[in-house]
Design an enzyme around this catalytic site. Structure first.
Site, PDB file in Angstrom:
ATOM      1  N   LYS A  87       3.949  34.923  58.505  1.00 38.49           N
ATOM      2  CA  LYS A  87       4.498  34.671  57.174  1.00 38.49           C
ATOM      3  C   LYS A  87       3.345  34.500  56.186  1.00 38.49           C
ATOM      4  O   LYS A  87       2.434  33.694  56.418  1.00 38.49           O
ATOM      5  CB  LYS A  87       5.325  33.390  57.261  1.00 38.49           C
ATOM      6  CG  LYS A  87       6.397  33.229  56.215  1.00 38.49           C
ATOM      7  CD  LYS A  87       7.218  31.987  56.572  1.00 38.49           C
ATOM      8  CE  LYS A  87       8.296  31.729  55.575  1.00 38.49           C
ATOM      9  NZ  LYS A  87       8.865  30.375  55.760  1.00 38.49           N
TER      10      LYS A  87
HETATM   11  C1  E4P Z   1      11.733  30.074  53.939  1.00 36.23           C
HETATM   12  O1  E4P Z   1      11.343  30.716  54.890  1.00 36.23           O
HETATM   13  C2  E4P Z   1      11.309  28.702  53.600  1.00 36.23           C
HETATM   14  O2  E4P Z   1      10.881  28.050  54.766  1.00 36.23           O
HETATM   15  C3  E4P Z   1      12.413  27.838  53.061  1.00 36.23           C
HETATM   16  O3  E4P Z   1      13.645  28.503  53.001  1.00 36.23           O
HETATM   17  C4  E4P Z   1      12.038  27.006  51.875  1.00 36.23           C
HETATM   18  O4  E4P Z   1      13.166  26.314  51.440  1.00 36.23           O
HETATM   19  P1  E4P Z   1      13.117  25.006  50.526  1.00 36.23           P
HETATM   20  O5  E4P Z   1      13.208  25.435  49.104  1.00 36.23           O
HETATM   21  O6  E4P Z   1      14.349  24.246  50.957  1.00 36.23           O
HETATM   22  O7  E4P Z   1      11.841  24.286  50.843  1.00 36.23           O
END
Ligand code: E4P
Length: 218
Positions: A87
């Site tokens: 990622k």
């Molecule tokens: C995506 O891969 C992220 O880990 C995640 O959805 C971030 O979400 P948040 O806005 O709840 O931190």
């Protein structure tokens, strides 16, 4: 359409996996910190534990923001397990890294996407997944679901193969709306997944069936 769980919590991952509907996991440095994971060995052990629970893609995020650092970290992460997806944030070096990973058969998830342009560059660079953040856009009075729909539309028009992960999902309606918008994947907290099951008529129906059964089977 695939369901990922967005957490680094092993109990929640197991609970979602036991439902039999889980296709993968997304993590990020904040989610890892929430579980108290630290140090290189801590991260490696934790990713391997997750991969041993779920038979599906597991997104592991690089910490580096420089190109060489992203490549080094991404290659090390990808070598941990065949299900690891690297990622990387949608910044300039991130797009270059996505291109490198794509050229070297390493799957990537381009994250922190807040605009169609970011998604387009990630797809052109060969990202396996792009992750628009729905909830964080809604938080600032923008339409997160609309962004998902726009990206899906652009990818369909131009034949990009990158899959759209609706990320930063806050509640069950986000899941339904993002599916409706054509997202290939929703990555969700456990409570949002379980929330899909909630309906008072189902609970009332089960209670009534059992009561009727009990009447004749005392
Ligand atoms: C995506 O891969 C992220 O880990 C995640 O959805 C971030 O979400 P948040 O806005 O709840 O931190």
């Amino acid at each position: 359409m695939k369901f990922f769980i967005d957490t680094a919590n092993l109990d929640q991952i197991k609970e979602a996996n036991d439902l039999g509907i889980l296709d993968g996991v997304t993590t990020n440095p904040s989610l890892m910190a929430r579980e108290g994971i630290k140090g290189e060995k801590g991260f490696i052990d934790h990713y391997i534990k997750i991969c041993n629970i779920v038979d599906g893609d597991v997104s592991a995020e690089v910490i580096a923001t420089d190109y060489q650092g992203m490549i080094k970290e991404g290659e090390a992460l990808a070598a941990l397990h065949p299900n690891i997806v690297v990622k990387v944030p949608a910044i300039k070096n991130g797009i270059k890294a996505v291109k490198y990973f794509s050229d070297n058969n390493i799957r990537s998830n381009c994250t922190l996407i807040f605009s169609p342009g970011q998604a387009l560059l990630a797809a052109k660079a060969g990202a396996t997944y792009v992750s628009p953040f729905v909830g964080r856009l809604d938080d600032i009075s923008s339409d997160g679901v609309e962004l998902v729909a726009q990206i899906v539309d652009i990818f369909d028009t131009y034949g990009y193969e990158s899959q759209v992960i609706a990320a930063s999902i806050r509640h069950t309606m986000h899941i339904i709306q993002c599916m409706d918008a054509g997202a290939h994947v929703a990555t969700c907290p456990l409570n949002a997944i379980l929330g899909l099951l909630k309906h008072p008529l189902t609970d009332i129906g089960v209670e009534k069936f059992l009561a009727d059964h009990r009447k004749l089977n005392k």
